[in-house]
Write a protein that holds these residues in place. Sequence first.
Motif, PDB file in Angstrom:
ATOM      1  N   GLY A   1      -8.864   1.656  13.164  1.00  0.00           N
ATOM      2  CA  GLY A   1      -8.896   2.361  11.890  1.00  0.00           C
ATOM      3  C   GLY A   1      -9.877   3.513  11.863  1.00  0.00           C
ATOM      4  O   GLY A   1     -10.620   3.769  12.803  1.00  0.00           O
ATOM      5  N   GLY A   2      -9.873   4.209  10.742  1.00  0.00           N
ATOM      6  CA  GLY A   2     -10.789   5.328  10.558  1.00  0.00           C
ATOM      7  C   GLY A   2     -10.983   5.639   9.088  1.00  0.00           C
ATOM      8  O   GLY A   2     -10.168   5.255   8.253  1.00  0.00           O
TER       9      GLY A   2
ATOM     10  N   LEU B   1       0.827  -1.213   0.000  1.00  0.00           N
ATOM     11  CA  LEU B   1       0.000   0.000   0.000  1.00  0.00           C
ATOM     12  C   LEU B   1       0.859   1.259   0.000  1.00  0.00           C
ATOM     13  O   LEU B   1       0.516   2.260  -0.644  1.00  0.00           O
ATOM     14  CB  LEU B   1      -0.924   0.008   1.220  1.00  0.00           C
ATOM     15  N   ILE B   2       1.977   1.211   0.721  1.00  0.00           N
ATOM     16  CA  ILE B   2       2.896   2.359   0.754  1.00  0.00           C
ATOM     17  C   ILE B   2       3.490   2.592  -0.635  1.00  0.00           C
ATOM     18  O   ILE B   2       3.556   3.725  -1.125  1.00  0.00           O
ATOM     19  CB  ILE B   2       4.007   2.130   1.794  1.00  0.00           C
ATOM     20  N   VAL B   3       3.890   1.504  -1.275  1.00  0.00           N
ATOM     21  CA  VAL B   3       4.461   1.604  -2.626  1.00  0.00           C
ATOM     22  C   VAL B   3       3.428   2.157  -3.606  1.00  0.00           C
ATOM     23  O   VAL B   3       3.729   3.046  -4.418  1.00  0.00           O
ATOM     24  CB  VAL B   3       4.977   0.229  -3.105  1.00  0.00           C
TER      25      VAL B   3
ATOM     26  N   PHE C   1      -4.395  -1.617   6.900  1.00  0.00           N
ATOM     27  CA  PHE C   1      -5.226  -0.411   6.786  1.00  0.00           C
ATOM     28  C   PHE C   1      -4.553   0.724   7.529  1.00  0.00           C
ATOM     29  O   PHE C   1      -3.677   0.516   8.383  1.00  0.00           O
ATOM     30  CB  PHE C   1      -6.625  -0.670   7.355  1.00  0.00           C
ATOM     31  N   LEU C   2      -4.979   1.955   7.218  1.00  0.00           N
ATOM     32  CA  LEU C   2      -4.461   3.127   7.912  1.00  0.00           C
ATOM     33  C   LEU C   2      -5.282   3.385   9.166  1.00  0.00           C
ATOM     34  O   LEU C   2      -6.509   3.279   9.156  1.00  0.00           O
ATOM     35  CB  LEU C   2      -4.518   4.351   6.983  1.00  0.00           C
ATOM     36  N   ASN C   3      -4.603   3.737  10.251  1.00  0.00           N
ATOM     37  CA  ASN C   3      -5.312   3.956  11.507  1.00  0.00           C
ATOM     38  C   ASN C   3      -5.911   5.373  11.593  1.00  0.00           C
ATOM     39  O   ASN C   3      -5.729   6.191  10.684  1.00  0.00           O
ATOM     40  CB  ASN C   3      -4.436   3.634  12.718  1.00  0.00           C
ATOM     41  N   LYS C   4      -6.597   5.641  12.697  1.00  0.00           N
ATOM     42  CA  LYS C   4      -7.300   6.908  12.870  1.00  0.00           C
ATOM     43  C   LYS C   4      -6.381   8.121  12.805  1.00  0.00           C
ATOM     44  O   LYS C   4      -6.798   9.201  12.391  1.00  0.00           O
ATOM     45  CB  LYS C   4      -8.018   6.899  14.220  1.00  0.00           C
TER      46      LYS C   4
ATOM     47  N   ALA D   1       4.142   5.414   9.452  1.00  0.00           N
ATOM     48  CA  ALA D   1       3.799   5.650  10.857  1.00  0.00           C
ATOM     49  C   ALA D   1       2.387   5.184  11.204  1.00  0.00           C
ATOM     50  O   ALA D   1       2.128   4.766  12.337  1.00  0.00           O
ATOM     51  CB  ALA D   1       3.946   7.131  11.175  1.00  0.00           C
ATOM     52  N   GLN D   2       1.466   5.227  10.236  1.00  0.00           N
ATOM     53  CA  GLN D   2       0.056   4.970  10.546  1.00  0.00           C
ATOM     54  C   GLN D   2      -0.488   3.668   9.959  1.00  0.00           C
ATOM     55  O   GLN D   2      -1.683   3.394  10.076  1.00  0.00           O
ATOM     56  CB  GLN D   2      -0.815   6.136  10.050  1.00  0.00           C
ATOM     57  N   MET D   3       0.351   2.865   9.348  1.00  0.00           N
ATOM     58  CA  MET D   3      -0.115   1.598   8.773  1.00  0.00           C
ATOM     59  C   MET D   3      -0.305   0.547   9.857  1.00  0.00           C
ATOM     60  O   MET D   3       0.578   0.349  10.694  1.00  0.00           O
ATOM     61  CB  MET D   3       0.883   1.090   7.721  1.00  0.00           C
ATOM     62  N   GLU D   4      -1.446  -0.126   9.822  1.00  0.00           N
ATOM     63  CA  GLU D   4      -1.738  -1.191  10.776  1.00  0.00           C
ATOM     64  C   GLU D   4      -1.605  -2.555  10.090  1.00  0.00           C
ATOM     65  O   GLU D   4      -2.019  -2.723   8.935  1.00  0.00           O
ATOM     66  CB  GLU D   4      -3.156  -1.044  11.330  1.00  0.00           C
ATOM     67  N   TYR D   5      -1.058  -3.508  10.827  1.00  0.00           N
ATOM     68  CA  TYR D   5      -0.844  -4.867  10.337  1.00  0.00           C
ATOM     69  C   TYR D   5      -1.509  -5.824  11.327  1.00  0.00           C
ATOM     70  O   TYR D   5      -1.124  -5.873  12.498  1.00  0.00           O
ATOM     71  CB  TYR D   5       0.647  -5.199  10.293  1.00  0.00           C
ATOM     72  N   VAL D   6      -2.493  -6.582  10.875  1.00  0.00           N
ATOM     73  CA  VAL D   6      -3.158  -7.566  11.735  1.00  0.00           C
ATOM     74  C   VAL D   6      -3.240  -8.868  10.944  1.00  0.00           C
ATOM     75  O   VAL D   6      -3.750  -8.882   9.828  1.00  0.00           O
ATOM     76  CB  VAL D   6      -4.577  -7.100  12.134  1.00  0.00           C
ATOM     77  N   PHE D   7      -2.733  -9.946  11.510  1.00  0.00           N
ATOM     78  CA  PHE D   7      -2.745 -11.185  10.733  1.00  0.00           C
ATOM     79  C   PHE D   7      -2.832 -12.423  11.618  1.00  0.00           C
ATOM     80  O   PHE D   7      -2.583 -12.373  12.818  1.00  0.00           O
ATOM     81  CB  PHE D   7      -1.522 -11.258   9.816  1.00  0.00           C
TER      82      PHE D   7
END
Length: 286
Positions: A223-224, A128-130, A280-283, A155-161
């Motif tokens: 997220g938001g 997603l950053i790329v 996903f990007l967080n709040k 800084a704001q990317m969330e990783y859940v797996f």
Amino acid sequence: MGIKIIVDSACDLPKSYLEENNVELLSLKVLYNEKEYDDMVSIQAKEVFDAMREGAVIKTSQAAPTQAKEVFENIAKNKESAIYIAFSSELSGTYQMAMLMKNDVLEEYPGLDVTIINTKGASLGIGLIVKRAVELANIGASKEEIIAEVEKYVAQMEYVFTVDNLDYLARGGRVSKASAFVGGLLNIKPLLHMEDGKLIPIEKIRGRKKVLRRMVDLMKERGGSFENQTIAISHGDDEETALVLKEMIQTETGANDFYIHSIGSAIGAHAGPGTIALFFLNKDYF
């Protein structure tokens, strides 16, 4: 002249996307059957997952220093400006290797203009950053503007797996064999995330449906503005479950922009088939 984007194969984006957008690829190495392969080039994820199901132990190593050096030399010779968006330094030596190769090339080419960014991430979190960096580069954004946005995404990317089988993490030394055995008996599914570039367990959940439910709940908590961002889901040869997760998220959050793709060979060699990862990007981004 636009900004050149460089990425390693831990981004888990399809090679076709990288080629279409002129993104330079550094391939991590996959060691299998006493041979060394270039991730995304000479070996594909399906082959790795099938081998793991049959009991094979797949090993990986960082991208080749010679390849990174050649890429940086070409950037210098062509007088290009480049940004390398790199795999977490906590999970691979690729970032540190690239820094060393950059310094080597700078001795011969003092005008080399390459910025190396440690994403502290993996898989489609990097992807997603790329993709965002490519969007900005394609509309003529300056290098400073792209770097600022990339750092904000980092800084704001969330990783859940979650992984489907603890045995694969045990083979890689991520959990004990005893824990994997007990977890398998009890149908325990670990839920993990990334903290400062490291894999950190959040909780253990019994059953696949419950772990997907918890992933959605965590996304809603952290997220938001879901309707204004791309949600990425990567999977270990399990698109069916990825699509189930997508539908759950879509129903509960109103998100409508999704990017789903298989985990690559290098990441998949450690996570194993059946892995499901959500990005996903967080709040704080919005």
